[in-house]
Scaffold this motif. Structure first.
Motif, short mmCIF file in Angstrom:
data_model
loop_
_atom_site.label_atom_id
_atom_site.label_comp_id
_atom_site.label_asym_id
_atom_site.label_seq_id
_atom_site.Cartn_x
_atom_site.Cartn_y
_atom_site.Cartn_z
N ASP A 47 -12.38 -12.86 -1.68
CA ASP A 47 -12.64 -12.77 -0.24
C ASP A 47 -12.43 -11.31 0.15
N PRO A 48 -13.49 -10.50 0.01
CA PRO A 48 -13.35 -9.06 0.26
C PRO A 48 -12.79 -8.71 1.64
N GLY A 49 -13.14 -9.46 2.65
CA GLY A 49 -12.62 -9.19 4.00
C GLY A 49 -11.11 -9.37 4.06
N GLN A 54 -5.58 -7.19 3.90
CA GLN A 54 -4.26 -7.21 3.27
C GLN A 54 -3.87 -5.82 2.77
N ILE A 55 -4.83 -5.11 2.20
CA ILE A 55 -4.54 -3.77 1.70
C ILE A 55 -4.14 -2.86 2.85
N GLU A 56 -4.88 -2.92 3.95
CA GLU A 56 -4.53 -2.08 5.09
C GLU A 56 -3.17 -2.47 5.67
N ARG A 59 -0.56 -1.10 3.35
CA ARG A 59 -0.46 0.36 3.51
C ARG A 59 0.36 0.71 4.75
N GLU A 60 0.15 -0.04 5.82
CA GLU A 60 0.91 0.21 7.05
C GLU A 60 2.39 -0.13 6.84
N LEU A 61 2.67 -1.23 6.17
CA LEU A 61 4.06 -1.58 5.85
C LEU A 61 4.71 -0.50 4.99
N PHE A 75 -0.71 -1.06 -6.30
CA PHE A 75 0.08 -2.23 -6.69
C PHE A 75 -0.60 -3.51 -6.20
N LEU A 76 -1.00 -3.53 -4.93
CA LEU A 76 -1.63 -4.72 -4.38
C LEU A 76 -2.99 -4.98 -5.02
#
Length: 93
Positions: A47-49, A54-56, A59-61, A75-76
């Protein structure tokens, strides 16, 4: 030579590593259930969306935790790729 300070640091690292392994194991139990559900429902393994969101989010976390966002993304992405591999396998089983 015994260095008690270094020993305590290493014990903490060992404890954190153990916690990471157990957390990853729990995460993969859930994602494997998702893979089975997707296979049964005829949904695609990836599910690319969702992955991009999740990656963004991670990254914010990472930024808020003073962790390198590029490292957290690598890592993710590694985890996501493994999850997708499991989902493809569940679809083919």
């Amino acid at each position: 030579m015994t260095d008690d300070v270094l020993k305590r640091y290493r014990e903490s690292i060992d404890n954190i590593d153990a916690a990471l392994v157990f957390i990853l194991a729990e995460r993969f139990k859930v994602t494997q259930a998702v893979g089975r559900y997707k296979a049964e429902a005829g949904l695609p393994p990836a599910d690319p969306g969702r992955e991009s969101a999740q990656i963004e989010r991670l990254r914010e976390l990472a930024r808020s935790a003073n962790l390198d966002p590029d490292f957290s993304e690598k890592f993710l992405r590694f985890i996501i790729n493994e999850v997708i591999r499991h989902h493809v396998k569940a679809r083919n089983d």
